[in-house]
Design a protein around this motif. Structure first.
Motif, short mmCIF file in Angstrom:
data_model
loop_
_atom_site.label_atom_id
_atom_site.label_comp_id
_atom_site.label_asym_id
_atom_site.label_seq_id
_atom_site.Cartn_x
_atom_site.Cartn_y
_atom_site.Cartn_z
N LEU A 16 0.83 -1.20 0.00
CA LEU A 16 0.00 0.00 0.00
C LEU A 16 0.87 1.25 0.00
N LEU A 17 0.65 2.11 -1.00
CA LEU A 17 1.37 3.37 -1.14
C LEU A 17 0.41 4.54 -0.96
N PRO A 18 0.87 5.66 -0.41
CA PRO A 18 -0.02 6.81 -0.26
C PRO A 18 -0.22 7.59 -1.56
N VAL A 19 0.78 7.55 -2.45
CA VAL A 19 0.72 8.32 -3.71
C VAL A 19 1.23 7.46 -4.85
N MET A 20 0.88 7.86 -6.08
CA MET A 20 1.27 7.11 -7.26
C MET A 20 2.74 7.28 -7.60
N LEU A 21 3.20 8.52 -7.70
CA LEU A 21 4.57 8.81 -8.13
C LEU A 21 5.35 9.40 -6.98
N HIS A 22 6.45 8.75 -6.62
CA HIS A 22 7.28 9.23 -5.52
C HIS A 22 8.64 8.58 -5.66
N TRP A 37 9.97 -11.74 -5.43
CA TRP A 37 10.19 -12.62 -6.57
C TRP A 37 11.16 -13.74 -6.23
N ARG A 38 12.19 -13.41 -5.46
CA ARG A 38 13.18 -14.43 -5.10
C ARG A 38 12.55 -15.57 -4.29
N ARG A 39 11.46 -15.26 -3.59
CA ARG A 39 10.80 -16.27 -2.76
C ARG A 39 9.54 -16.82 -3.42
N GLY A 40 9.31 -16.45 -4.69
CA GLY A 40 8.17 -16.99 -5.41
C GLY A 40 6.85 -16.30 -5.14
N TYR A 41 6.93 -15.04 -4.71
CA TYR A 41 5.72 -14.26 -4.46
C TYR A 41 5.60 -13.12 -5.47
N GLN A 42 4.38 -12.69 -5.70
CA GLN A 42 4.10 -11.50 -6.50
C GLN A 42 3.59 -10.40 -5.58
N ILE A 43 3.79 -9.14 -5.99
CA ILE A 43 3.24 -8.04 -5.21
C ILE A 43 2.08 -7.39 -5.96
N VAL A 44 1.12 -6.94 -5.20
CA VAL A 44 -0.02 -6.18 -5.72
C VAL A 44 0.08 -4.78 -5.13
N VAL A 45 0.36 -3.78 -5.96
CA VAL A 45 0.54 -2.41 -5.49
C VAL A 45 -0.77 -1.65 -5.62
N SER A 46 -1.19 -1.02 -4.53
CA SER A 46 -2.42 -0.23 -4.53
C SER A 46 -2.13 1.14 -3.90
N ILE A 47 -2.84 2.15 -4.36
CA ILE A 47 -2.64 3.53 -3.92
C ILE A 47 -3.81 3.94 -3.03
N THR A 48 -3.50 4.44 -1.84
CA THR A 48 -4.55 4.81 -0.89
C THR A 48 -4.92 6.29 -0.95
N HIS A 49 -4.07 7.12 -1.56
CA HIS A 49 -4.27 8.58 -1.59
C HIS A 49 -4.43 9.13 -0.17
N SER A 50 -3.78 8.48 0.79
CA SER A 50 -3.85 8.87 2.20
C SER A 50 -5.28 8.95 2.71
N ASP A 51 -6.14 8.07 2.19
CA ASP A 51 -7.56 8.01 2.56
C ASP A 51 -7.77 6.77 3.43
N ALA A 52 -8.13 6.97 4.69
CA ALA A 52 -8.27 5.86 5.63
C ALA A 52 -9.36 4.88 5.19
N ASP A 53 -10.48 5.40 4.67
CA ASP A 53 -11.57 4.50 4.25
C ASP A 53 -11.14 3.64 3.06
N LEU A 54 -10.42 4.23 2.12
CA LEU A 54 -9.93 3.46 0.98
C LEU A 54 -8.92 2.41 1.46
#
Length: 288
Positions: A16-22, A37-54
């Motif tokens: 979870l990231l607060p902003v898209m570009l940083h 990746w080295r351990r065989g996992y994938q990441i899912v990146v999502s942007i919260t826009h510093s919104d607690a409900d999101l």
């Protein structure tokens, strides 16, 4: 695949990231992705826009078994919410922390880093040192403590007019700079909580007819690529962004694969980089 099905594992982790570009966070995420990746996992990146409900909507992926764990780069959840989440699911905070939350953390010693910057500026003869800090981030609160410790040790007053708020952006740095250098007695050094804010300070100083590094020293934080491109080049605190991401992901995967492991925090080493925005480039430090 068979092992994942038996363990009800997705081999995916949420970041979870607060902003898209940083610039800083993008490097941290790259380190996390490499470790996953080295351990065989994938990441899912999502942007919260510093919104607690999101943010709350995204972390519902954990009980829904859409991901195996979550890596927070910062959070707008309460300490209680984070503690309860980490008690039930694998979760780690990286770079930023929520005071009072019972959740594993990976970062640097921000208090000590800020102390070292302020101590250096004092040693170089600066006595009116301003600080630009994010009002809502734990790391900034720690840096403010280090700044105050160095002032107190040197017998210098902690002057409220030399405190400015900024959200780590170029615009915030420029805005703070105009206020600071419009004071009847302006600072002779500015310690900015990010290189982007320091870049805003340098730009606005030029516009005001001031020479960064001469009329006032400028010190940044993070050592992003921009720090080497400014005129003058920017003195800053370097923290290994890739290592932060890798260690945070390794800690998260440890929690995923061994849920009963004891909570632990990891601190990454930092170092001061001296460039042209301070009066002197120290002999023992590489300027780039």
């Amino acid at each position: 695949m068979g092992r994942s099905l038996r363990k009800n594992s997705t081999r995916r982790v949420l970041v979870l990231l607060p902003v898209m570009l940083h610039d800083f966070l993008s490097e941290v995420v790259r380190g996390a992705e490499q470790a996953a990746w080295r351990r065989g996992y994938q990441i899912v990146v999502s942007i919260t826009h510093s919104d607690a409900d999101l943010e709350r909507q995204y972390v519902r992926m954990l009980p829904q078994r859409s991901v195996d764990g979550v890596l927070f780069m910062t959070s707008r959840l309460t300490a209680k919410e984070l503690s309860e989440l980490a008690a039930r699911y694998p979760a780690v905070m990286c770079s930023e922390y929520i005071d009072g939350a019972d959740i594993p953390y990976v970062g640097i010693d921000n208090e000590q880093a800020a102390y070292e910057v302020t101590h250096y500026l004092i040693r170089e003869g600066r006595q009116r040192i301003a600080i630009i800090a994010h009002p809502d981030e734990y790391s900034s609160c720690q840096r403010l403590q280090g700044y105050r410790r160095a002032l107190e040790e040197a017998g210098l007053p902690d002057r409220p007019e030399y405190h400015a708020a900024g959200d780590y952006t170029f615009t915030a740095g420029a805005r703070a700079c105009r206020r600071l250098f419009s004071l009847p007695i302006p600072p002779d050094a500015v310690f900015a909580g990010s290189d982007s804010m320091a870049a805003g300070v340098i730009r606005r100083m030029h516009e005001m007819g001031l020479q960064p590094g001469q009329d006032a020293s400028v010190f940044g934080f993070d050592n992003i690529a921009l720090a080497r491109m400014l005129t003058p080049t920017l003195s800053t605190v370097s923290q290994s962004k890739l290592q932060l991401g890798r260690k945070a992901m390794e800690l998260l995967l440890e929690k995923i694969e061994n849920p009963g492991c004891v909570r632990r925090d990891v601190y990454i080493k930092h170092r001061l980089i001296f460039r042209e925005s301070t009066r002197q480039i120290e002999k023992n430090s590489k300027p780039y």
